[in-house]
Design a protein around this motif. Structure first.
Motif, PDB file in Angstrom:
ATOM      1  N   THR A  71       0.966  -1.319  -0.138  1.00 40.12           N
ATOM      2  CA  THR A  71      -0.024   0.208  -0.021  1.00 40.12           C
ATOM      3  C   THR A  71       0.766   1.358   0.039  1.00 40.12           C
ATOM      4  O   THR A  71       1.895   1.327   0.692  1.00 40.12           O
ATOM      5  CB  THR A  71      -0.836  -0.045   1.276  1.00 40.12           C
ATOM      6  OG1 THR A  71      -1.710  -1.048   1.271  1.00 40.12           O
ATOM      7  CG2 THR A  71      -1.921   1.302   1.320  1.00 40.12           C
ATOM      8  N   GLY A  72       0.459   2.387  -0.848  1.00 44.73           N
ATOM      9  CA  GLY A  72       1.107   3.597  -0.646  1.00 44.73           C
ATOM     10  C   GLY A  72       1.416   4.304  -1.983  1.00 44.73           C
ATOM     11  O   GLY A  72       1.224   3.608  -2.925  1.00 44.73           O
ATOM     12  N   SER A  73       2.259   5.394  -2.036  1.00 48.79           N
ATOM     13  CA  SER A  73       2.609   5.920  -3.171  1.00 48.79           C
ATOM     14  C   SER A  73       3.421   5.403  -4.115  1.00 48.79           C
ATOM     15  O   SER A  73       3.428   5.435  -5.123  1.00 48.79           O
ATOM     16  CB  SER A  73       2.811   7.315  -3.018  1.00 48.79           C
ATOM     17  OG  SER A  73       3.779   7.563  -2.065  1.00 48.79           O
ATOM     18  N   THR A  74       4.607   4.676  -3.390  1.00 52.99           N
ATOM     19  CA  THR A  74       5.453   3.996  -4.056  1.00 52.99           C
ATOM     20  C   THR A  74       4.753   2.703  -4.740  1.00 52.99           C
ATOM     21  O   THR A  74       5.215   2.669  -5.866  1.00 52.99           O
ATOM     22  CB  THR A  74       6.455   3.885  -3.118  1.00 52.99           C
ATOM     23  OG1 THR A  74       7.028   4.801  -2.089  1.00 52.99           O
ATOM     24  CG2 THR A  74       7.887   3.371  -3.867  1.00 52.99           C
TER      25      THR A  74
ATOM     26  N   ASP B 153       7.995   3.223   5.552  1.00 57.53           N
ATOM     27  CA  ASP B 153       8.226   4.586   6.033  1.00 57.53           C
ATOM     28  C   ASP B 153       9.670   5.013   6.428  1.00 57.53           C
ATOM     29  O   ASP B 153      10.318   6.071   6.345  1.00 57.53           O
ATOM     30  CB  ASP B 153       7.295   4.962   7.240  1.00 57.53           C
ATOM     31  CG  ASP B 153       5.934   4.657   6.784  1.00 57.53           C
ATOM     32  OD1 ASP B 153       5.500   5.570   6.002  1.00 57.53           O
ATOM     33  OD2 ASP B 153       4.992   4.003   7.393  1.00 57.53           O
TER      34      ASP B 153
ATOM     35  N   GLY C 262       3.328   1.443   8.071  1.00 59.83           N
ATOM     36  CA  GLY C 262       1.947   1.648   8.595  1.00 59.83           C
ATOM     37  C   GLY C 262       1.364   3.319   8.606  1.00 59.83           C
ATOM     38  O   GLY C 262       0.559   3.628   8.989  1.00 59.83           O
ATOM     39  N   GLY C 263       2.388   4.111   7.923  1.00 62.00           N
ATOM     40  CA  GLY C 263       2.104   5.479   7.503  1.00 62.00           C
ATOM     41  C   GLY C 263       0.697   5.550   7.019  1.00 62.00           C
ATOM     42  O   GLY C 263       0.065   6.392   6.879  1.00 62.00           O
TER      43      GLY C 263
HETATM   44  C1  5RP Z   1       1.494   1.773   4.604  1.00 59.97           C
HETATM   45  C2  5RP Z   1       2.666   1.789   4.352  1.00 59.97           C
HETATM   46  C3  5RP Z   1       3.574   2.229   3.351  1.00 59.97           C
HETATM   47  O1  5RP Z   1       4.395   1.408   2.655  1.00 59.97           O
HETATM   48  C4  5RP Z   1       4.399   3.310   3.805  1.00 59.97           C
HETATM   49  O2  5RP Z   1       3.511   4.186   4.375  1.00 59.97           O
HETATM   50  C5  5RP Z   1       5.350   4.073   2.510  1.00 59.97           C
HETATM   51  O3  5RP Z   1       4.167   4.833   1.869  1.00 59.97           O
HETATM   52  P1  5RP Z   1       4.734   5.597   0.673  1.00 59.97           P
HETATM   53  O4  5RP Z   1       5.133   4.857  -0.448  1.00 59.97           O
HETATM   54  O5  5RP Z   1       3.357   6.653   0.327  1.00 59.97           O
HETATM   55  O6  5RP Z   1       5.797   6.782   1.229  1.00 59.97           O
HETATM   56  O7  5RP Z   1       3.283   1.109   5.224  1.00 59.97           O
HETATM   57  O8  5RP Z   1       0.792   1.241   5.572  1.00 59.97           O
END
Ligand code: 5RP
Length: 214
Positions: free
Chosen positions: A28-31, A84, A95-96
């Motif tokens: 999950t997330g933008s990456t 994160d 968990g961000g």
């Molecule tokens: C979600 C996560 C994500 O992997 C983490 O927050 C990184 O997110 P991003 O790729 O948007 O920086 O742990 O729960």
């Protein structure tokens, strides 16, 4: 290289780990969004995905990739997710995006866990990023007091409800020199669902958006 370019580079680099006929674990997330975009181009080559969040499941279905129930697939060969923070031992704070519990389940199921990050996520010691802890709602105050007793400063992420119906405490003021022990001990606090430390099950490979890998 700016952060968004690095995120895209890391997400696209993870495609090399995808093999024909695989069921791919997707975080999950933008990456990860960049990984999903890259996966769209080779979607016919994979059998499906398991996903760590409703958000990613929606994105996967939109590009025509079947999303399977982890209970039905057993071990998965590959899990790709962001983080994160990441230390030199590939231990992570995650968990961000509030998906930490499902992320930990997919990491546990995965033969290979590939973590994709931009360079500013790489640290010597974890803890500058507030550590997310998923809690059962009725235990929020109890868990917060227990964390304070252990030297952390918990902040309730108000308005955030996880896909599992729980709440998140973000713990500030930590310098996590022994992530394995902290993960074990905090997971024992009654009312904690998951601590967002991935130390017992770290990543197997970290792909950094600036081209490094370790
Ligand atoms: C979600 C996560 C994500 O992997 C983490 O927050 C990184 O997110 P991003 O790729 O948007 O920086 O742990 O729960």
């Amino acid at each position: 290289m700016d952060i968004e370019t690095q995120k895209r580079a890391a997400g696209e680099a993870a495609i090399e780990f995808v093999e024909d006929g695989m069921i791919v674990g997707v975080g999950t997330g933008s990456t990860v969004k960049h990984f999903i975009d890259a996966l769209a181009k080779i979607r016919q080559r994979i059998d499906g995905a398991v996903s760590s969040s409703e958000q990613s499941s929606t994105l996967l279905r939109e590009i025509g990739i079947p999303v399977l129930d982890p209970n039905a697939v057993g071990q998965i060969p590959l899990y790709v997710d962001g983080a994160d923070e990441c230390d030199p031992h590939r231990c992570l704070i995650k968990g961000g995006g509030a998906a930490l519990t499902r992320e930990k389940i997919l990491a546990a199921l995965a033969k290979k866990f590939v973590c994709i990050v931009d360079a500013h996520k790489c640290v010597d010691v974890l803890g500058k990023f507030p550590l997310p802890v998923e809690v059962i709602p009725m235990a929020r105050s109890h868990v917060a007091r227990e964390i304070e007793r252990r030297g952390g400063t918990p902040v309730w992420r108000q308005g955030c409800v996880t896909d599992n119906g729980n709440w998140i405490l973000d713990v500030h003021g930590l310098r996590i020199v022994d992530p394995v022990t902290l993960e074990s001990e905090w997971n024992q606090i009654t009312g904690v669902v998951t601590v967002g430390l991935f130390a017992h099950r770290p990543a197997d490979v970290v792909l950094v958006g600036d081209g490094r890998r370790f």
